[in-house]
Design an enzyme around this catalytic site. Structure first.
Site, PDB file in Angstrom:
ATOM      1  N   ARG A   1     -54.028  24.376 -24.311  1.00  0.00           N
ATOM      2  CA  ARG A   1     -54.637  24.380 -25.658  1.00  0.00           C
ATOM      3  C   ARG A   1     -55.250  23.011 -25.971  1.00  0.00           C
ATOM      4  NH1 ARG A   1     -52.049  22.900 -30.392  1.00  0.00           N
ATOM      5  NH2 ARG A   1     -52.590  23.976 -32.331  1.00  0.00           N
ATOM      6  N   ALA A   2     -54.499  21.951 -25.627  1.00  0.00           N
ATOM      7  CA  ALA A   2     -54.984  20.601 -25.916  1.00  0.00           C
ATOM      8  C   ALA A   2     -56.222  20.274 -25.080  1.00  0.00           C
ATOM      9  CB  ALA A   2     -53.878  19.581 -25.656  1.00  0.00           C
TER      10      ALA A   2
ATOM     11  N   VAL B   1     -58.439  22.345 -23.892  1.00  0.00           N
ATOM     12  CA  VAL B   1     -59.599  23.102 -24.393  1.00  0.00           C
ATOM     13  C   VAL B   1     -60.125  22.469 -25.677  1.00  0.00           C
ATOM     14  CG1 VAL B   1     -60.343  25.327 -25.346  1.00  0.00           C
ATOM     15  CG2 VAL B   1     -58.912  25.260 -23.284  1.00  0.00           C
TER      16      VAL B   1
ATOM     17  N   SER C   1     -48.967  21.137  -6.881  1.00  0.00           N
ATOM     18  CA  SER C   1     -50.273  21.176  -7.568  1.00  0.00           C
ATOM     19  C   SER C   1     -50.958  19.824  -7.483  1.00  0.00           C
ATOM     20  CB  SER C   1     -50.089  21.519  -9.050  1.00  0.00           C
ATOM     21  OG  SER C   1     -49.330  22.677  -9.185  1.00  0.00           O
TER      22      SER C   1
ATOM     23  N   ASP D   1     -38.599  20.772 -12.781  1.00  0.00           N
ATOM     24  CA  ASP D   1     -37.690  20.067 -11.858  1.00  0.00           C
ATOM     25  C   ASP D   1     -37.570  18.569 -12.162  1.00  0.00           C
ATOM     26  OD1 ASP D   1     -37.563  22.529 -10.648  1.00  0.00           O
ATOM     27  OD2 ASP D   1     -38.980  22.020  -9.063  1.00  0.00           O
TER      28      ASP D   1
ATOM     29  N   ARG E   1      -5.270  17.866 -17.917  1.00  0.00           N
ATOM     30  CA  ARG E   1      -5.520  17.165 -19.180  1.00  0.00           C
ATOM     31  C   ARG E   1      -5.637  18.142 -20.342  1.00  0.00           C
ATOM     32  NH1 ARG E   1      -9.371  14.509 -15.938  1.00  0.00           N
ATOM     33  NH2 ARG E   1     -11.077  15.595 -17.000  1.00  0.00           N
TER      34      ARG E   1
ATOM     35  N   LYS F   1      -7.650  20.711 -20.719  1.00  0.00           N
ATOM     36  CA  LYS F   1      -8.961  21.302 -21.054  1.00  0.00           C
ATOM     37  C   LYS F   1      -8.815  22.816 -21.053  1.00  0.00           C
ATOM     38  CE  LYS F   1     -12.951  18.669 -20.538  1.00  0.00           C
ATOM     39  NZ  LYS F   1     -14.324  19.014 -20.578  1.00  0.00           N
TER      40      LYS F   1
ATOM     41  N   VAL G   1     -34.593  32.470 -15.824  1.00  0.00           N
ATOM     42  CA  VAL G   1     -34.555  32.465 -17.299  1.00  0.00           C
ATOM     43  C   VAL G   1     -34.869  31.063 -17.819  1.00  0.00           C
ATOM     44  CG1 VAL G   1     -32.969  34.413 -17.609  1.00  0.00           C
ATOM     45  CG2 VAL G   1     -32.047  32.107 -17.434  1.00  0.00           C
TER      46      VAL G   1
HETATM   47  O1  F6P Z   1     -40.514  24.161  -9.176  1.00  0.00           O
HETATM   48  C1  F6P Z   1     -40.054  24.976 -10.192  1.00  0.00           C
HETATM   49  C2  F6P Z   1     -39.086  25.992  -9.661  1.00  0.00           C
HETATM   50  O2  F6P Z   1     -38.684  26.831 -10.717  1.00  0.00           O
HETATM   51  C3  F6P Z   1     -37.875  25.421  -8.956  1.00  0.00           C
HETATM   52  O3  F6P Z   1     -36.907  24.950  -9.848  1.00  0.00           O
HETATM   53  C4  F6P Z   1     -37.456  26.608  -8.120  1.00  0.00           C
HETATM   54  O4  F6P Z   1     -36.717  26.195  -6.986  1.00  0.00           O
HETATM   55  C5  F6P Z   1     -38.775  27.163  -7.705  1.00  0.00           C
HETATM   56  O5  F6P Z   1     -39.717  26.798  -8.695  1.00  0.00           O
HETATM   57  C6  F6P Z   1     -38.804  28.659  -7.541  1.00  0.00           C
HETATM   58  O6  F6P Z   1     -40.012  28.985  -6.935  1.00  0.00           O
HETATM   59  P1  F6P Z   1     -40.618  30.455  -6.899  1.00  0.00           P
HETATM   60  O7  F6P Z   1     -41.133  30.734  -8.288  1.00  0.00           O
HETATM   61  O8  F6P Z   1     -41.704  30.386  -5.898  1.00  0.00           O
HETATM   62  O9  F6P Z   1     -39.493  31.379  -6.546  1.00  0.00           O
END
Ligand code: F6P
Length: 308
Positions: free
Chosen positions: A6-7, A9, A90, A112, A196, A198, A239
């Protein structure tokens, strides 16, 4: 990533540029899958995870012929500059295009956080918040049953997500690719946590560690490492990549996207746009690709110190 798109564009339009979206990453680039984007085309996307442009891992782009074709497509469409939003893979691609003479600017984006040239990358904060929500939820069962949960988070070969999730999520231990920990030592740490008093034990495991969550559970069972206690693996997986972006991520995407346009316009090409000490910075792509981003040893120490 949508905040960055968005930024790009809207900042591009404010410079009177014509802006095209490349669909499906480098695959789309090779196929000439471009669409002209106006301000309204990027309306209503800032609150959506992922990328409205789609993405793809392209084998063809890794060949010289594929990259030649990509540049041919760009020139054929009268495109003068390319902004690449993404992580290591990329940005290796954007560096290759720059070396072939095409003006590019990269925007640091990967959950990551393994990309040099930016303290933090787009998506990290959202992914961390997903992991923390999951841990908060897991603690309900963990406390009720006095169980140990091995929670596996993404991150490829980098332990950043696991380390920060562990610190912010109150884990008794973190298991990272960067640090070798014997399962026996881990069992001792978990056992001591119960001693401890927990009510539970959360262990955050990076997917790229020597043993992932399933592997650790198997090892613990085979070697009877936590007698008397129940333990379970929980793999968060994709997720983490799908949540509504946090405010921090929307702002980061916006700042980096807008700044990437400035770099293209002012002729500072072949750079990655990232953030350092809260300031937007640029770093030559050649020093970013293939560089290793180490974990901050202070955070490693803190994770250990606070797991009491
Ligand atoms: O690089 C982002 C990531 O989500 C990693 O954390 C994960 O190991 C990988 O992509 C999963 O890749 P793909 O979507 O190709 O399964």
């Amino acid at each position: 990533m949508n905040a960055a798109i968005r930024a790009v564009v809207r900042a591009g339009l404010s410079h009177d540029l014509t802006v095209w979206g490349v669909y499906q990453g480098y695959s789309g680039l090779i196929e000439g899958n471009f669409k002209r984007l106006g301000a309204r085309d990027v309306g209503g996307i800032i609150q959506r995870g992922g990328t409205m442009l789609g993405t793809a891992r392209s084998v063809e782009f890794q060949t010289p012929e594929g990259r030649d074709l990509a540049i041919h497509r760009l020139r054929g469409a009268d495109i003068d500059g390319l902004i690449v939003i993404g992580g290591n893979g990329s940005q290796s691609g954007s560096h290759a295009l720059y070396q072939m003479g095409f003006p590019v600017a990269g925007v640091a984006s990967t959950i990551d956080n393994d990309l040099c040239g930016s303290d933090v990358t787009i998506g990290v904060d959202t992914a961390l918040n997903v992991a923390l929500n999951a841990i908060d939820n897991l603690k309900v069962t963990a406390s009720s049953h006095r169980r140990t949960f091995f929670v596996e988070v993404m991150g490829r070969k980098c332990g950043y997500l696991a380390l920060m999730t562990g610190i912010a999520g109150g884990a008794v231990a973190v298991v990272l690719p960067e640090v070798d920990v014997a399962p026996e030592q881990l069992a001792l740490q978990i056992h001591e946590a119960y001693e401890r008093l927990k009510p539970h034990a959360i262990v955050v495991v990076a997917e790229g560690a020597k043993y992932n969550a399933d592997g650790l559970c198997r090892y613990f069972k085979e070697h009877d490492l936590l007698p008397g206690y129940e333990f379970r693996p929980t793999v968060l997986g994709y997720v983490q990549r799908g949540a509504v972006p946090t405010c921090a991520d929307r702002l980061l995407g916006t700042r980096l996207g807008a700044e990437a346009v400035e770099q293209i316009v002012t002729g500072n090409h072949g750079v990655l746009v990232g953030i350092h000490n809260s300031e937007v910075i640029t770093t030559p792509l050649e020093t970013v690709v293939d560089a290793h981003k180490p974990l901050d040893p202070w955070f490693l120490k803190m994770a250990d110190m606070l797991a009491r």
